[in-house]
Structures are given as structure tokens and as C-alpha cells.
Design a protein around this motif. Sequence first.
Motif, short mmCIF file in Angstrom:
data_model
loop_
_atom_site.label_atom_id
_atom_site.label_comp_id
_atom_site.label_asym_id
_atom_site.label_seq_id
_atom_site.Cartn_x
_atom_site.Cartn_y
_atom_site.Cartn_z
N THR A 1 -11.14 30.18 46.58
CA THR A 1 -9.96 29.59 47.24
C THR A 1 -9.07 28.90 46.21
OG1 THR A 1 -11.55 29.07 48.95
CG2 THR A 1 -9.32 28.28 49.29
N ILE A 2 -9.69 28.13 45.31
CA ILE A 2 -8.90 27.40 44.31
C ILE A 2 -8.19 28.38 43.37
CG2 ILE A 2 -9.07 25.83 42.33
CD1 ILE A 2 -11.33 24.42 43.84
N ASN A 3 -8.90 29.40 42.94
CA ASN A 3 -8.30 30.37 42.03
C ASN A 3 -7.15 31.13 42.69
OD1 ASN A 3 -9.90 29.69 39.91
ND2 ASN A 3 -11.35 31.37 40.16
N HIS B 1 -5.42 25.85 35.21
CA HIS B 1 -6.69 26.38 34.70
C HIS B 1 -7.41 27.09 35.84
CE1 HIS B 1 -6.69 23.96 30.99
NE2 HIS B 1 -6.12 23.04 31.72
N LEU B 2 -7.83 28.32 35.58
CA LEU B 2 -8.64 28.99 36.59
C LEU B 2 -10.07 28.49 36.46
CD1 LEU B 2 -7.39 32.67 36.49
CD2 LEU B 2 -6.89 30.92 38.17
N LEU B 3 -10.82 28.62 37.54
CA LEU B 3 -12.22 28.18 37.51
C LEU B 3 -13.12 29.40 37.39
CD1 LEU B 3 -12.37 25.53 40.36
CD2 LEU B 3 -11.91 25.18 37.95
N LYS B 4 -14.25 29.19 36.71
CA LYS B 4 -15.25 30.25 36.66
C LYS B 4 -16.60 29.63 36.98
CE LYS B 4 -16.98 33.99 33.82
NZ LYS B 4 -18.02 33.81 32.82
N GLY B 5 -17.23 30.13 38.02
CA GLY B 5 -18.53 29.59 38.40
C GLY B 5 -19.65 30.39 37.74
N ILE B 6 -20.57 29.69 37.10
CA ILE B 6 -21.73 30.37 36.53
C ILE B 6 -22.95 29.80 37.25
CG2 ILE B 6 -23.06 30.77 34.43
CD1 ILE B 6 -20.41 30.09 32.93
N ILE B 7 -23.60 30.64 38.01
CA ILE B 7 -24.66 30.12 38.88
C ILE B 7 -26.01 30.71 38.49
CG2 ILE B 7 -25.48 30.00 41.26
CD1 ILE B 7 -22.52 30.05 42.09
N GLY C 1 -4.11 29.45 42.29
CA GLY C 1 -3.61 29.27 40.93
C GLY C 1 -4.42 28.30 40.09
N GLY C 2 -5.58 27.92 40.57
CA GLY C 2 -6.46 27.08 39.77
C GLY C 2 -6.07 25.62 39.80
N ILE C 3 -6.64 24.87 38.86
CA ILE C 3 -6.39 23.44 38.78
C ILE C 3 -5.53 23.17 37.55
CG2 ILE C 3 -7.45 21.19 38.43
CD1 ILE C 3 -9.89 22.43 39.96
N ASP C 4 -4.38 22.60 37.74
CA ASP C 4 -3.41 22.37 36.65
C ASP C 4 -3.20 23.66 35.86
OD1 ASP C 4 -3.54 19.75 37.44
OD2 ASP C 4 -5.02 19.21 35.91
N GLU D 1 -7.05 27.54 29.19
CA GLU D 1 -8.39 28.12 29.21
C GLU D 1 -9.04 27.91 30.58
OE1 GLU D 1 -11.44 26.02 27.22
OE2 GLU D 1 -10.20 24.27 26.93
N VAL D 2 -10.01 28.78 30.82
CA VAL D 2 -10.71 28.73 32.11
C VAL D 2 -11.67 27.56 32.11
CG1 VAL D 2 -12.38 30.00 33.50
CG2 VAL D 2 -10.50 31.22 32.41
N TYR D 3 -11.74 26.86 33.22
CA TYR D 3 -12.75 25.80 33.38
C TYR D 3 -14.05 26.46 33.83
CZ TYR D 3 -9.39 21.90 33.32
OH TYR D 3 -8.47 20.98 32.95
N LYS D 4 -15.11 26.26 33.07
CA LYS D 4 -16.39 26.83 33.49
C LYS D 4 -17.20 25.78 34.23
CE LYS D 4 -17.04 30.14 29.77
NZ LYS D 4 -17.81 30.24 28.53
#
Lengths: 329, 386, 291
Positions: free
Chosen positions: B63-65, B73-79, B68-71, B32-35
Motif C-alpha cells: 500500500t505504501i509503495n 523512498h520505496l520500501l522493501k520487506g525482507i521476511i 509512492g513510498g515514504i518521502d 534509495e530503497v528503505y529495507k
Amino acid sequence: MKPIKPIKKTVAGRFPRDKIYYIFFSLAVILTGLFVSNSYYLQVLTFIGINSILALSLNMLMGYAGQVSLGHAAFYGIGAYTTAILTVHYNLSPWLALPCAIFIAIFVAFLVGIPTLKLTGFYLGMGTLGFGMIVNIIFREWTDLTGGASGFVGIPSLELGPVSFYSMRNYFYLVWAALLLSIIVCKRLVNSRIGRALRSIHDSAHAAEAVGINTRNLKIQVFVLSAAFAALAGFLYAHLVSFISPGSFDFMMSVRIVTMVVIGGMASIWGSLLGASLLTLLPEWLHAFSDFEMVVYGLILMLIMIVLPQGLTKGLIDIYERSKKKDNS
Amino acid sequence: MLKTKSFKKVILLIAIIVTGCFIVSLPAMAREVYKIGGIFAVTGRASFLGDPEKKSMEMVIKTINDKGGIDGHLLKGIIYDTEGDPTKAAMAVSKLINKDKVIAIIGPSLTPTSLAVIPFVEKAKVPLISCAAGVAITQPVKPWVFKTAQSDVLAVAAVYRHMKKQGIKKIGIITVSNAFGESGKQQLQKQAAEYGIKIVRTESFGNKDTDMTAQLTKIRKAAPDAIVCWGTNPGPAVVAKNVDQLGLNIPLYQSHGVASPKFIKLAGRSAEGIYLPTGKLLVARLLPEKDIQKKALMNYINNFETKYNSSVSGFGGYAYDAMNILAKALKGTNGNKEKIRKALEGLKGHVGVTGVFNFTKEEHNGLGADAFVMVRIHNGTWELLK
Amino acid sequence: MQEILQYIFSGITNGAIYAIIAVGFSLLYNSTEIINFAHGEFVMIGALSLVTLWGSFHLPLPLAFVLTIVVVSGTGLLFERFAIRTVKKPDHIVLVIITVGASIFLRGIAMLIWGKDAYSIPPFSSNPPIDIAGARLLIQSIWIIVISLLSVVALYFFYNKTLTGKAIRACAINKKAAWLTGIPSGKMVMLSFVLSIGMGAVAGLIIAPITMCSYDMGTMLGLKGFCAAMLGGLGSLWGALIGGFILGILEAMGVGFVSSSLKDAIAFVLLLLILFIRPGGIIQSKDVQRF
């Protein structure tokens, strides 16, 4: 027999109608609290409740007594800061701090009201504006007591015996119960002798005086009452957010309260609710516009005032009735 | 007969599609995506902080996505935008926690907004990395609250160290009447004795004031050896102009709040000779190659400038560091908030653009005195002081 | 002594700015009884327009000056035409909210055009400050004082010596009566708007070089100018001028002899005092004879 009956009916028919509203209102609040489980929505609703109390308090002054105030955020701030200072610096229970906050707001309103309410029209608006600015500067500069511009941290959350208002749902109930109480007080007042006297001041202060109404005392009483409700809102705000800073009680806040009243509709108790909800939600919706937010907000404000100067509630009812008349003819 | 046949076909088809989807989406969808939440003052008075912070955070996430994300997991920024308003910040943080269900939050940009949201994140037990300067955010330590911006404690110390070397004994201070200036004033007063410095006059100004000569005249009367001005643009630029106008021939120190090229542009000729503490970002190109941060700094500057086609500001670096630190802490936590918090607390030796971070249980800011360097404005540009 | 002189210089510089903003408020109040809460925003637009026209496009200063006034007055004209005249029920409070809405709107527009950053431009003439008995006076301060005084004098002559000016005054005294004598009162109201907002533009022009210009600079300036107008007597030209200078000098003295943290409070305490003691202001404007 015959002439008495209809009178009885109107008197009896009027109060139950209000009571039905109140019951309906309470039911809606209870159901909302039960079914909305996301505490974000509950928090938004809680803010709406607090803003509604504010709008209601100003509406008593502006809508019914016809006295414009551009410094109402000062009383809101006095309520918040008093409870913050008493509960944090003096370890007082919030429930004891509440009457103190209300008392101080009343006291200040009384002192300020005597000279200020002699003014009329724009001059009154300006007097209250100046008062609001000065109170805000006091919040900012009396650093030892108020924490200054950095704000006041660590206001305790509310508790009542076993019930903790730490949970958003309980706080939501608390705020809306306070709102219902305020509505009932205001409604009763409006429908009483005092309410009629107030409206007469609104229409013409001279005429009111001529028929024997002590306009000065009455104006001060309403001013004091409206300050007390604003302080209640401030108390609720402070214990909800647990952090306050002068920026939350500045001139723009005063303007926002006035806007809530005017947009909702002056001299309309349910209108205050509508205005407060709208102005609390509007910025949330407008986030989507990002940089255009201010432009859109300003435009909406101007448009409502140009198209529906009586506020949304009355304006919409008018439009509805006009269209009905057209259909009939 | 026909019916069952077509039925079987349909089942087969569905099975193929489902497995196909599964195989195709395995690397991306399996986890799952990390929010990650972000709350910055993107508009309003403090947009000079919030705007680059938002951009920096988005940049790191991208850059992280891309990698390939972290472990996996893709990241999703909610600002969300706070406009610098504590009430709005409280609403935004609650929206992030309860509606968007983020696992960590970066921001807010200002001290008051940070202080306003702390009770909410503590209650919900969500890690928060603030980008604001105030000491009160991490002192006393709150389990779930961290910050990347240098505290004004360090900035004041840097200024006073420089003054001590110059033999300055008496100073006059003039601070802006908001949270930034007030916090600066408190630190200036608190640390003065430690460096054998006496504050002979304390004045303040409103950030939108048009003229500060009256305050400066009052300071001049007390005959200090130097003046310290603590504020963010544009007020301090007016102070610099007025100091020049009054012909006060004593050194003027500014705070890190104006450490941006904008200040030199605003103050014009009057900026000449002003001393100020700043993070290393501003003078990255002047740093010696052996400086431990040089690589990280140049990296950030190049990435930001190519992506947004505008020059970096030191303020965006706070969010850049916060997001990178969070990314490090996220590794191996599987999105568990308590594990993230533990990982943050144990993070050592992270070389960021603001400084080298060493978090501990008692220290949630993690920066040392080396986070600041002193610079002087000379010929319209920065000059690194030793 | 040297300090006091410096305080006075600082005071009259700020005072001249307050005065010219106050004049804008007074002009408009006089003919329409509207308090324009967006006035400060017009000051801001004036300052930022000069930044663009003179600072970025490098137009000659007089041309930039005139263009700025034209641009800002034009905006004011649109504001009057679309926001004020269309109001169905010109109640005080409705008009206040509309001008507040307009101020937010204008601030938003300015933010879109000029961004969120502050700008600064050099003074009109680059001479060094003058030294008078140890106190320094900026050349720009002299510009400010001279321009604001000249504008007020020019306005005075306009209102007292020209036919149009007299017509506006007639409208101010009694709109219907003026209309009956053949004065186009609608146009006069429009002209008052243009004049008032033009004064705002002038205020923006002259302060741009001494301060930092940004989209949110207007609000506080507007409020202070308003205090000055009340202090001198709302609706009176000379009152606005006097109110502005008194406010500016008292603020500087307050900083010098009391505390700089209470600087902003001075304006509002004065406002309250004048309202309580003499609501008409120092120069009490009478309903019949306002100028």
C-alpha cells in the motif's frame, strides 16, 4: 638398525600428519576470521563450530564406543543453564562458571551413566531418551531457577581481560579454538590405548571383556567425556545468544545431534565437522522451499541414510574409490 | 577521421542514454530503497501468529509503495521464518542486520524468540517492533525495542475487572505449559489481590494433551467461583470440552490467545458461554460507529480480506500496526536509525487495530486498558460485553 | 472418592490410546526389531484422514473408518517398500534416523495437505456423558476402550489361530528358519508393517473426537505410546496393553495427587525405572516366545 627404522618412521610419520592437519585447520580458521567481515557469516560459522563440538562429543560415544544416545541435548542444556544460573543469579565470572558447568554435566553423566550404560542397543537409546525428556521438563518447570518455559534472559557476554567476545569475530575465534582443542583431545584419545579399547567395545563388548578390557568403566568414562564436551558447547551457546529456553534443548535437538553424527559419518572426527556444518546450513538453504521445507528435510535425511548409510565422509570416499577401481580395471 | 567521428557519436549516444535513464528514473531511483526486516514464525507451532503477520506486513508495504513510498523512498520487506525457534531467530536477525542491512525490524511473533533477538538489535542499534505479548520484552525498557501486541498485563486486568463486576471471589486457573501460559499465570497471580480475587488452585496442561479432566477435577475439588484457562489453540478447546463434559456449572474464562473464530469451531457446543478478553478486531463489526478505532479496523479487515481472500485474525493486526507505526516514524528520518528510534519514542495517538498507541521514553508498548474488550461466546458467535 | 473415580476414567481413556499405540510399536519390533519413530505420525494421519472423510466428506462412519485404515496402511506399505527395504545396511542407528526422517517428512506432507490449523470432529455417538457416582464418563471413552480392547483381542487370535499369524511369529523367532520352511519372510515383514501402522491408524481414529487434530499431534503421542510399550515389555501384545493402561492411570493420578506440571515426566520416569530395574518390561518377553 634396519627393523627399527620403519617402525620409527610410522610412529613419527603419524603424529606430524595430524599436526599438519591441525596447523592447516588453524590457518584456515585465522584466514576465515580475517577475510570474512560480515558478522552474519561469522555468526553462522560460530554456530557451525558449536554444533561441531556437539557432534564430536556424541561421536566419541556413538561412533567409537558404539553407544547410542537420544538424550544428548540434555548435557548441552545442562552446560547452558548452569552457566546462565551461575553468572546471572550468583554473579559468578563466566570463566569460573565454565568448570562448574562441565563438572555438573560430568556428575550427572556419571550418575545416569552407571545404570543406563548397562543397557544395550535400542534400550540404551530409550534410556537416554527418557533422561533427556526429564531434564527438559526440569528446565521447563523449575521456574524460579531456570526462568521456565519463557526462557532465561540476560546471560552476560564473555570477556577476557582486554578482549571482549562481544564482537562476533572474537567469538568465532573462541568457538573454533575450543573446537580445535576438542578435536585434538578426541584424536589423541582415539589413537591411544583407550581408543583401541573403545573400538573393540563397538565391535563386540563380550570379546572386549574377554581380552581384559573393563567395558563398564570405559563406557562410563566416554559417556562422561562426551557430556563434558556437550556442556562446553552449551556454555558457548548460552553466552553467544545470551538467551536460552527449554525448546533449544529438547528431544528434537537430541535427534539433530544424532543426525549430524550419522550423516557426517560415525567414528570420523572430520565427519562430525561436515555433518554439523551441513545440518546448520541446510535449514538456511531450505528456507527457499518455505512450506516444503519439512518435506525436503525429511527426504534428504532418509535418502542419505538409504544411499550412504555410512555417512557422507565414508560414503563419498567409497564411491570415489570404487570409481577409481573401475577406471583401473 | 572516421574513427573519431564514430567515437564522438558513441559518446553522444551514451550521454543521451545516461541522461535519459536519469530523467526517467528520477522519481524512483533518486532515493534509495528503505529495507525493512521481518522475522515471524511463519511455519511451525506458532504459524497461526506468523502467517497472518507476514501477510499483513507485506500488505502495508505494498500500500505504501503504491502511494509512492515514504518521502520518495520505496520500501522493501525482507521476511525470514523463525519457526518459533530462538536460535533460528537469532540467526535471522543477524542476517537482516549484517547481510541485508535493514534499517528496522518487525517481529518476532513469540516472546522467547523476541527475548532471544533483543541483545542483537541492542548491540547493532536497530529499531525492533516486536509482535509478541510478553511483558518482559518492553519492561524494563530497552532503547531500541518496541512492541505492538497487548501485554498480558492488560488482558489479565480486563478479565479481573469483569470478574469483580460479577462478584467472583475464588478462581481456579489452568495454564498451558509454555511461555504464553507461564507469563499469563504470573500475571494472574500478581494482579489477583488487587481485585480481591483468591486463586484456590493452579494447574497446567501440555498443549498437545488429549484430555484435561484430571486437572479440572482437581480444580473442581477446590470449589472456585470461576475457572481461567490461559493458552493458545488447540489445548484450551480441549479444556472447554472437558469443562462441559464434567458438567462444571461455573463460568469459564479464556485468554486472548484463543480469540479467533477457530476456537469456536474447535470447541463446538462447549464454547457456549465462555468469556474472554480480545482486541477490538474480532468484534469490529459490533463496535459502535463512534468508537475511535472503528475506521482503522474496518479498513484493515476489508483490505486483508480482499487481498488474501481469508478472514483476518487479531494476530496479523500486530504486524499491521507495527508496520504502520514504523512508516509514520520513518518520515523525515532519511533512514537514520537513531532518528527512527526517537520518532518511535515520540509517537502519540496512533490509532491502530490493536489499540491507540502512545509511546513515551518509559513506555515502549504504548497501549492503554482500552485495548481490550470482554466478549462472550453466544450461539456460536461473539457477543460484546459492556 | 468421586475424584479418584474421575481420575481413573481419565486414566483409562488415555491409557487405552497409549495401549493401542504401544501395540503398534510392539508388533513391529517383534518381527523386525525396528523402533518406528514415525509411528506417531501415522496416528496423526489416521486422525486427520477421519477429519476429512467423516467430518468434511460426510461419508458414513464405518466406511470412513475402513477407508482411513486402508489409506494409512497403504502409506505404511509405501514407507516399508521405499524407505526400509531399500536400506543397504540395516543398522539400528541407520533405521532410527530413517524413521526420524520419515516422521519429519510425513509431518511436512500432512502440513501441506491439511494446513497448520487444528481440527475437531464430534464424537461417534452424541449421547451425553454417563454419570457414575458423581464422576462423568464420555461415551467416546467407552468407544475408545472397547475398540482398543477388541483390536488387541483380534490381533491375539490372528497371531495364535491363523496360519498367516503363525507364519509371522515364526519369522519373528527365526527369519532364516522360517524361510527354509517355505514362509515368504519378506512378505511377512511387510504384513507386520501394515498391521502395526494399521493399529496406528486405529489409534488416530478413536482419539480424533476427544482431542484436537493437527499435523504436529503425533510426536508426543508416539513417545508416550513407546513408553507404554517399554513399560509392558517391548514385543509383547498383552504387555503393551497393560503398559498403556498403567501409564494412563498413573498419569491421571499424578496430576490428581502430585502436580499437573510433572505429568509428562511421569511417563519418562517410569520408562527409566523399568529400564533400570526390569529392562524386559512387566511382561518380560523372552526371545523364543514373544507372544
